[in-house]
Write an enzyme that holds these catalytic residues in place. Structure first.
Site, PDB file in Angstrom:
ATOM      1  N   LYS B  80     -19.805-101.912  -7.703  1.00 18.66           N
ATOM      2  CA  LYS B  80     -21.149-101.408  -7.321  1.00 18.66           C
ATOM      3  C   LYS B  80     -21.714-102.215  -6.601  1.00 18.66           C
ATOM      4  CE  LYS B  80     -25.360 -98.894  -9.133  1.00 18.66           C
ATOM      5  NZ  LYS B  80     -25.810 -98.519 -10.243  1.00 18.66           N
ATOM      6  N   SER B 155     -26.980 -93.614 -10.397  1.00 13.34           N
ATOM      7  CA  SER B 155     -26.777 -94.320  -9.186  1.00 13.34           C
ATOM      8  C   SER B 155     -25.530 -95.041  -8.646  1.00 13.34           C
ATOM      9  CB  SER B 155     -27.874 -95.403  -9.144  1.00 13.34           C
ATOM     10  OG  SER B 155     -27.603 -96.432 -10.015  1.00 13.34           O
ATOM     11  N   SER B 179     -27.218 -93.960 -15.006  1.00 16.25           N
ATOM     12  CA  SER B 179     -26.430 -94.179 -13.742  1.00 16.25           C
ATOM     13  C   SER B 179     -25.220 -94.589 -13.781  1.00 16.25           C
ATOM     14  CB  SER B 179     -27.233 -95.351 -12.990  1.00 16.25           C
ATOM     15  OG  SER B 179     -28.560 -94.889 -12.345  1.00 16.25           O
TER      16      SER B 179
END
Lengths: 58, 465
Positions: B80, B155, B179
């Site tokens: 990420k 997210s 997330s």
């Protein structure tokens, strides 16, 4: 929360959201105001939050 | 034989160790797919093909020389794009950090690198892990590989999409309010939010210091356990890092669930928040499977879900504003609209309310610990519904698609697994929560359920190209 108090709080924050941001920002703030009202009840005098500071041992 | 890009880490590791599979061939297979598919999926902000091929060549030489480092040696892993990577941009998917090139790897990235992982690239995220699925950022949002018109959630959106589509074998996500588990649920993979403090957050762009968790996202719970064996450990330079004895997260896998006490948090999905019928039916099927394996299931009562959400929002918004306030005042135009709005909202929480939210949080932790004297794990759906259309503001004020906040507030471990599919072919999800530092038990339950339910044999049609 009235529009007026939101406007005054926004002014006090020093932030400059766009005009288009305002409806969603106000909705988010309204959610937080409602949440905050839940934690304003009495708390035991000595109750410490869990984020207590811990020093490492030497 | 399973195609290279659909192998699990567990399967690939066995073949890499015996040199039946080459790390170079494996990395090549993934980049062929990234080039072919990611133009539609947008899971990657920055593929790192040259670096990855060099890592793969190094892994191949090391393994050939008898230097196999363990099950992640030669495994393609995505990050990420809030994980700092030395000499490689770490943008937070934001124009504000477009030129941000960290000098050092995040601690977890360094651990993975030491274990021989091959980094495939930096993955899409909601802006600074909060901004929502946005179309006004320098890079487009990731899409859901089960249906490109659907939202992958966030997210850790690129992490979920890439793993499900076979564009990396495992990925790192972060979870402040769900997330990791949200995209795991909507993309049909396994995602673990470990116990708070189990994994270092040092070198990961922070959102909320007391709620941020790093964690693995993989096709299976077993693969998450393999990654946890490398990732978990004390980091004295992360103030929240816990010093606890080492655990082999894979040791208990496959040893059965006989006698496991499973508390069903039924009020979350039956009365606290409306939940769709297919999700509830899949949960009931999962309970039958658990009982068939010898587990005992019964209902338990926690605080109303809305209370966890309210406490989590007060804390996370305030802490996030404390981090971003300078940039929000100096360069608000560099944020996307969702990120700017959500981050600015934290300016409106006063200090006493923040402290009292933390006090209430301590009570919720104590209440959960009491419930968990009667249950070994808790279960409830991860998502209230399958993936929604992309472009809908899934995290708009007043709408809450996931049952995720509770375990961020308490810090306890929580795993999302795929426990079925809707009639329209979208993944459904189950969440398994545990006691602090009993992540291994949570993973064991998730692994057993995945195998009993047989959900891991199905991949998105888009990914079969």
């Amino acid at each position: 929360m009235t529009d007026k108090s939101f406007a005054s709080r926004l002014a006090a924050s020093g932030l400059r959201p766009t005009e288009a941001d305002l409806p969603k920002l106000q909705a988010l703030v309204s959610d937080l105001d409602r949440a905050a009202a839940l934690v304003r009840g009495p708390h035991p005098y000595e109750e410490e939050p869990l984020s207590a500071f811990r020093l490492p041992r030497p | 034989m399973t195609e290279l890009h659909f192998m699990t880490i567990a399967e690939a590791a066995k073949r890499l160790r015996t040199r039946e599979l080459s790390p170079i061939d494996l990395a090549k297979a993934y980049f062929t797919r990234v080039k072919a598919l990611d133009g539609q999926l947008n899971a990657y902000i920055l593929p790192l093909e040259d670096r990855a091929m060099a890592d793969a060549a190094r892994a191949e030489a090391e393994i050939a020389a008898g230097g196999w480092k363990g099950p992640l040696h030669g495994i393609p892993i995505g990050l990420k794009d809030i994980y700092n990577t030395a000499g490689i941009t770490t943008t937070g998917h934001s124009a504000l950090f477009r030129g941000h090139v960290p000098a050092e790897d995040a601690h977890t990235v360094a651990l993975l690198r030491r274990a021989g992982a091959v980094f495939t690239g930096k993955l899409s995220t909601w802006e600074f892990a909060i901004g929502g699925t946005s179309f006004d950022l320098p890079w487009p949002p990731a899409r859901n590989p089960w249906d490109l018109t659907r939202d992958p959630s966030g997210s850790s959106s690129g992490s979920g999409a890439a793993v499900a589509a076979g564009l990396c074998m495992g990925a790192m996500g972060t979870d402040t309010g769900g997330s990791i588990r949200g995209p795991a649920a909507w993309c049909g993979i396994a995602g673990l939010k470990p116990t708070y403090g189990y994994l270092s957050r040092r070198g990961i762009l922070p959102l909320s210091f007391s709620l941020d968790h790093a964690g693995p996202m993989c096709w299976t719970s077993e693969d998450c356990a393999i990654m946890m064996n490398v990732l978990a450990g004390h980091d004295p330079l992360d103030a929240a890092s816990a010093s606890v004895p080492d655990v082999d997260f894979t040791a208990g896998l496959g040893s059965g669930l006989r006698g496991l006490r499973v508390g069903v948090v039924r009020h979350f999905f039956e009365s606290d928040l409306s939940t769709d019928a297919e999700t509830i039916a899949a949960l009931e099927d999962s309970l039958v499977a658990l009982r068939d394996m010898g587990a005992v299931t019964f209902d338990v009562t926690l605080a109303p879900f809305a209370l966890y959400t309210d406490i989590g929002s007060l804390i996370s918004r305030t802490e996030a504003f404390a981090i971003h306030q300078h940039w929000l005042r100096e360069s608000p135009e560099k944020y996307g609209a969702y990120g700017r709005q959500r981050l600015m909202a934290g300016a409106f929480v006063n200090g006493a309310d923040y402290v009292n939210a933390q006090r209430q949080r301590a009570r919720l932790i104590a209440d959960l610990a009491q419930v968990m004297t009667t249950a070994d794990v808790l279960v409830f759906p991860t998502a209230r519904c399958p993936a929604r259309e992309i472009g809908e503001d899934s995290m708009a004020a007043g709408f809450q698609p996931f049952f995720n906040r509770a375990f961020n507030v308490t810090g306890s471990p929580a795993l999302s697994i795929c426990n079925g599919y809707s009639a329209s072919g979208l993944p459904l999800s189950l969440q398994i929560g545990g006691r602090p530092f009993e992540d291994a038990l949570v993973l064991k339950a998730g692994d057993a359920l995945e195998k009993a339910l047989g959900t891991r044999s199905r991949r998105p049609e888009f990914a079969k190209q």
